[in-house]
Design a protein around this motif. Structure first.
Motif, short mmCIF file in Angstrom:
data_model
loop_
_atom_site.label_atom_id
_atom_site.label_comp_id
_atom_site.label_asym_id
_atom_site.label_seq_id
_atom_site.Cartn_x
_atom_site.Cartn_y
_atom_site.Cartn_z
N ASP A 32 47.82 23.56 20.21
CA ASP A 32 48.85 24.08 19.59
C ASP A 32 49.94 22.66 19.43
O ASP A 32 50.59 22.33 20.31
N PRO A 33 49.87 22.24 18.25
CA PRO A 33 50.97 20.92 18.13
C PRO A 33 52.55 21.45 18.55
O PRO A 33 53.13 20.50 18.95
N ASP A 34 52.82 22.54 18.11
CA ASP A 34 54.31 22.93 18.44
C ASP A 34 54.45 23.02 19.86
O ASP A 34 55.41 22.49 20.44
N ALA A 35 53.82 23.54 20.52
CA ALA A 35 53.64 23.59 22.21
C ALA A 35 53.57 22.30 22.76
O ALA A 35 54.25 21.79 23.92
N ALA A 36 52.59 21.46 22.02
CA ALA A 36 52.62 20.01 22.69
C ALA A 36 53.93 19.15 22.55
O ALA A 36 54.29 18.43 23.45
N ARG A 37 54.32 19.39 21.05
CA ARG A 37 55.79 18.85 20.95
C ARG A 37 56.72 19.17 21.77
O ARG A 37 57.60 18.18 22.28
N ARG A 38 56.92 20.30 22.18
CA ARG A 38 57.87 20.73 23.21
C ARG A 38 57.72 20.04 24.58
O ARG A 38 58.71 19.89 25.06
N THR A 83 60.07 15.52 27.95
CA THR A 83 59.63 14.38 28.89
C THR A 83 60.17 13.04 28.28
O THR A 83 59.70 11.96 28.84
N GLY A 84 61.17 13.22 26.94
CA GLY A 84 61.53 11.93 26.59
C GLY A 84 60.70 11.00 25.74
O GLY A 84 61.01 9.75 25.35
N PHE A 85 59.96 11.71 24.86
CA PHE A 85 59.14 11.30 23.93
C PHE A 85 59.68 11.65 22.23
O PHE A 85 60.29 13.04 22.43
N ALA A 86 59.46 10.82 21.32
CA ALA A 86 60.04 11.10 20.05
C ALA A 86 58.99 12.02 19.29
O ALA A 86 58.01 12.44 20.00
N THR A 87 59.53 12.61 18.42
CA THR A 87 58.60 13.68 17.69
C THR A 87 57.14 13.11 17.34
O THR A 87 57.02 11.99 16.79
N ALA A 88 56.25 13.82 17.88
CA ALA A 88 54.91 13.33 17.80
C ALA A 88 54.22 13.64 16.60
O ALA A 88 54.52 14.58 15.76
N THR A 89 53.45 12.84 15.95
CA THR A 89 52.57 13.29 14.94
C THR A 89 51.07 13.59 15.42
O THR A 89 50.60 13.13 16.27
N PHE A 90 50.37 14.44 14.53
CA PHE A 90 48.96 15.15 14.82
C PHE A 90 48.30 14.81 13.77
O PHE A 90 48.29 15.54 12.68
N ASP A 91 47.29 13.74 14.12
CA ASP A 91 46.26 13.69 12.94
C ASP A 91 44.93 14.28 13.25
O ASP A 91 44.41 13.86 14.34
N GLU A 92 44.42 15.01 12.41
CA GLU A 92 42.98 15.59 12.73
C GLU A 92 41.97 14.62 12.59
O GLU A 92 41.78 13.75 11.75
N VAL A 93 41.04 14.73 13.72
CA VAL A 93 39.51 14.26 13.58
C VAL A 93 38.69 15.24 13.61
O VAL A 93 38.53 16.04 14.45
N HIS A 94 38.01 15.35 12.41
CA HIS A 94 36.93 16.51 12.31
C HIS A 94 35.80 15.58 12.42
O HIS A 94 35.23 15.17 11.40
N ALA A 95 34.91 15.69 13.41
CA ALA A 95 33.83 14.93 13.60
C ALA A 95 32.99 15.76 14.71
O ALA A 95 33.22 16.53 15.49
N PRO A 96 31.53 15.45 14.57
CA PRO A 96 30.59 16.23 15.54
C PRO A 96 30.54 15.33 16.69
O PRO A 96 30.59 14.45 16.88
N VAL A 97 30.24 16.36 17.96
CA VAL A 97 29.80 15.65 19.16
C VAL A 97 28.49 15.94 19.20
O VAL A 97 27.54 16.65 18.73
N PHE A 98 27.74 14.67 19.89
CA PHE A 98 26.36 14.30 20.05
C PHE A 98 26.00 14.75 21.49
O PHE A 98 26.36 14.46 22.47
N TYR A 99 25.02 15.78 21.54
CA TYR A 99 24.46 16.21 22.82
C TYR A 99 23.20 15.89 23.40
O TYR A 99 22.77 15.91 24.41
N GLY A 100 22.34 14.97 22.56
CA GLY A 100 21.24 14.47 22.85
C GLY A 100 20.40 14.23 21.90
O GLY A 100 20.46 14.76 20.57
N ARG A 101 19.38 13.45 21.89
CA ARG A 101 18.11 13.05 20.97
C ARG A 101 17.29 14.01 20.47
O ARG A 101 16.89 14.09 19.39
N ASP A 102 17.33 15.23 21.32
CA ASP A 102 16.52 16.33 21.23
C ASP A 102 16.76 17.50 22.07
O ASP A 102 17.68 17.25 22.70
N VAL A 103 16.13 18.52 21.70
CA VAL A 103 16.58 19.70 22.47
C VAL A 103 16.54 19.52 23.88
O VAL A 103 17.45 20.04 24.74
#
Length: 278
Positions: free
Chosen positions: A188-194, A199-219
């Protein structure tokens, strides 16, 4: 740093069997995410870099290859991973890398030493995130950067929801309130920004990464990999023998459904969170 949910990397608290093959499998799993994070970090030749939850050091080594006139410190709570990271860095001939086996939440890095702190899924599991990020902020120089990758909300990550459904006891419903697992604590970006603001950080940007995760060459390879997730083992252990057998069959069927010509992949969504020390 990683105190684990359904699927997390084999870092500090041992969500998976920490053997060397599984640790390298984790780098393959996140191959698309890693490229996106590396671009976002934009490491400069002179940078002093802190890598939080470095695991076996893939992100640390890549940072060191870019910070040719600087240096990189990788920290992780797993001694076995740190030893493996050192070995891989030595094999790569890197001399501007150091590693420390420590919990980033409690470790006190050199103050105001680093130009940038980076993390690949290593910052969502702090028991006290305010204390942890305050600690990390103190390690950054004035206007130093923090660039970290975190998972988006659980319901936006197919790997989490589909595997959990496959492991549910027969007849179990999917309704009701579900506590947010630690892996998605920054989803949740709002909760993370809080937290970052406190803790002394500037307003953060949240850039989406929509990508698959790889679990193996076969089942079979994917099943072996997923079977190493601590929560998969925990859920299966709660089932009786018959339910367990059916859950394992459902899990295998699920992995087969996600097999492509180049392996078994699941959809995922993450954020790259970027901010600076105020």
């Amino acid at each position: 740093m990683k105190a684990r949910s359904l699927h997390e990397p084999p870092r500090p608290s041992g969500s998976r069997d920490p053997g060397p093959f599984r640790m390298l499998d984790y780098d393959l799993e996140l191959q698309h995410h890693n490229l996106a994070l590396r671009r976002a970090c934009a490491i400069r030749a002179s940078d002093q870099v802190l890598d939080i939850g470095c695991g076996t050091g893939q992100t640390t080594r890549e940072a060191a290859q870019l910070a040719t006139a600087g240096s990189v410190l990788g920290i992780d709570r797993s001694n076995e991973m740190i030893e493996r990271a050192k070995q891989l860095s030595d094999e790569a001939g890197l001399h501007n890398v150091e590693y420390v086996c420590a919990d980033a939440e409690r470790y006190e890095p050199p103050r105001e030493r680093f130009d940038v702190a980076i993390s690949r899924f290593g910052t969502m599991f702090f028991a006290d995130p305010v204390a942890a990020f305050s600690n990390l902020r103190s390690a950054l120089r004035a206007d130093g950067r923090l660039v970290m990758m975190v998972w988006q909300q659980r319901d936006r990550n197919e790997w989490a929801t589909s595997i959990e459904r496959a492991l549910m006891p027969d007849g179990a419903g999917t309704t009701g309130s579900i506590a947010v697992p630690p892996a998605f604590s920054f989803g949740d970006p709002d909760a993370a920004r809080r937290i970052l603001d406190a803790t002394g950080f500037a307003t953060a940007t949240f850039d989406e990464v929509h990508a698959p995760v790889f679990y193996g060459r076969d089942v079979e390879a994917a099943f072996d990999f997923v079977s190493g997730f601590s929560t998969v083992n925990e859920k299966l252990a709660r089932l009786d023998a018959n339910e367990r057998a059916r859950a394992v069959e459902r899990l295998r069927d699920l992995l087969a459904e996600h097999r492509r010509a180049d392996g078994v992949w699941f959809d995922s969504r993450a954020w790259i969170v970027s901010t600076r020390r105020k």
